[in-house]
Design a protein around this motif. Structure first.
Motif, short mmCIF file in Angstrom:
data_model
loop_
_atom_site.label_atom_id
_atom_site.label_comp_id
_atom_site.label_asym_id
_atom_site.label_seq_id
_atom_site.Cartn_x
_atom_site.Cartn_y
_atom_site.Cartn_z
N HIS A 1 0.83 -1.21 0.00
CA HIS A 1 0.00 0.00 0.00
C HIS A 1 0.87 1.26 0.00
O HIS A 1 0.56 2.23 -0.70
N GLU B 1 3.09 3.71 6.17
CA GLU B 1 2.86 2.35 5.67
C GLU B 1 4.16 1.62 5.38
O GLU B 1 4.32 0.43 5.75
N THR C 1 -2.35 10.42 -5.01
CA THR C 1 -2.71 10.12 -3.62
C THR C 1 -3.15 11.39 -2.90
O THR C 1 -4.11 11.38 -2.12
N ALA D 1 -0.34 12.72 1.96
CA ALA D 1 0.11 11.62 1.09
C ALA D 1 1.48 11.11 1.54
O ALA D 1 1.69 9.89 1.63
N SER E 1 1.17 9.19 4.76
CA SER E 1 0.65 7.84 4.50
C SER E 1 1.74 6.92 3.99
O SER E 1 1.89 5.78 4.47
N VAL E 2 2.53 7.40 3.02
CA VAL E 2 3.60 6.58 2.45
C VAL E 2 4.61 6.18 3.51
O VAL E 2 4.99 5.00 3.64
N ASN F 1 2.32 1.69 -3.44
CA ASN F 1 1.29 2.11 -4.40
C ASN F 1 0.94 3.59 -4.23
O ASN F 1 0.75 4.31 -5.21
N HIS F 2 0.86 4.05 -2.99
CA HIS F 2 0.57 5.47 -2.75
C HIS F 2 1.71 6.37 -3.22
O HIS F 2 1.50 7.55 -3.52
N TRP F 3 2.91 5.81 -3.28
CA TRP F 3 4.08 6.60 -3.67
C TRP F 3 4.34 6.54 -5.17
O TRP F 3 4.47 7.57 -5.84
N TRP G 1 -6.64 12.26 -3.83
CA TRP G 1 -7.61 11.39 -3.14
C TRP G 1 -7.83 11.85 -1.71
O TRP G 1 -8.96 11.93 -1.24
#
Length: 226
Positions: free
Chosen positions: A83, A120, A97, A113, A116-117, A86-88, A100
């Motif tokens: 995840h 995770e 991201t 964003a 989050s990266v 994918n966000h990165w 979103w």
């Protein structure tokens, strides 16, 4: 007779028996008895060799539990790494991201964003290593709480309808892993810094919920529906 004779085919062991001296002022009397292990098992009402079998069973169960915890950590860690990556790098990258997150009502979406990266990817690496496992699980829980509350709650339960089923499972698993601990095959165990039981679960819940509440209080500004 053969069964009775087999009771006397091993090395004897010394058993110390203590008995209070009733009516005497001598206190406790100690008697040393030489007792064969099979006789001792018979007297104690257990099958001969049961103690050794129980010990081997406990060892096998411990190894199985440690292997299961390793599997849980690896799978959850890989999921978080996927995840984060994918966000990165996936799809629209950080910009996508950020867009979103902005749509979810979070201010400073590009910063969100990157948060989050890093969260995770960091949680994934820590889980794979079994290092600071409680904090890694707290990070997982916080990510799932934010996703569940902002993105999935309104869609109901089922994941195929974009509901919160998936994030609920991962969040509960993170709390459970905090209680179970990382297992034997982990840096936490080697360094003797693991936190388990109610304390471990409490750390995951406390840090995860506080981090989520702080993030929402500072950055979440839900849009009013017209």
């Amino acid at each position: 007779m053969a069964g009775l004779a087999s009771m006397f085919t091993g090395a004897p062991r010394v058993v110390r028996h203590e008995q209070a001296g009733a009516g005497h002022h001598t206190g406790v009397g100690r008697t040393a008895l030489v007792c064969h292990p099979r006789v001792l098992a018979f007297v104690e009402g257990r099958a001969p060799g049961a103690g050794a079998a129980d010990g081997e069973g406990d060892m096998a169960m411990s190894e199985a539990s440690d292997t299961a915890l390793l599997l849980v950590r690896v799978v959850l860690g890989v999921v978080m790494l996927a995840h984060g990556w994918n966000h990165w790098r996936g799809g629209g990258g950080i910009s996508g991201t950020a867009g979103w997150f902005g749509g979810l009502g979070l201010t400073r979406p590009r910063l969100q964003a990157w948060f989050s990266v890093l969260t995770e990817l960091g949680a994934g690496v820590l889980l794979l290593a079994g290092f600071l496992t409680s904090l890694a699980c707290a990070a997982v829980l916080s990510v799932m709480l934010v996703a569940g509350l902002l993105a999935h709650r309104r869609n109901g339960f089922f994941v195929f309808k974009e509901g919160y089923e998936y994030v609920l499972v991962l969040g509960v698993l993170a709390v459970a892993l905090g209680a179970w601990g990382p297992g034997e095959y982990a840096v936490d165990e080697a360094a003797d810094i693991g936190v388990t039981g109610w304390t471990g679960a409490g750390v995951v819940l406390g840090v995860g919920v506080v981090a989520t509440a702080g993030l929402l209080a500072v950055f979440w500004r839900p849009r009013k529906e017209s």
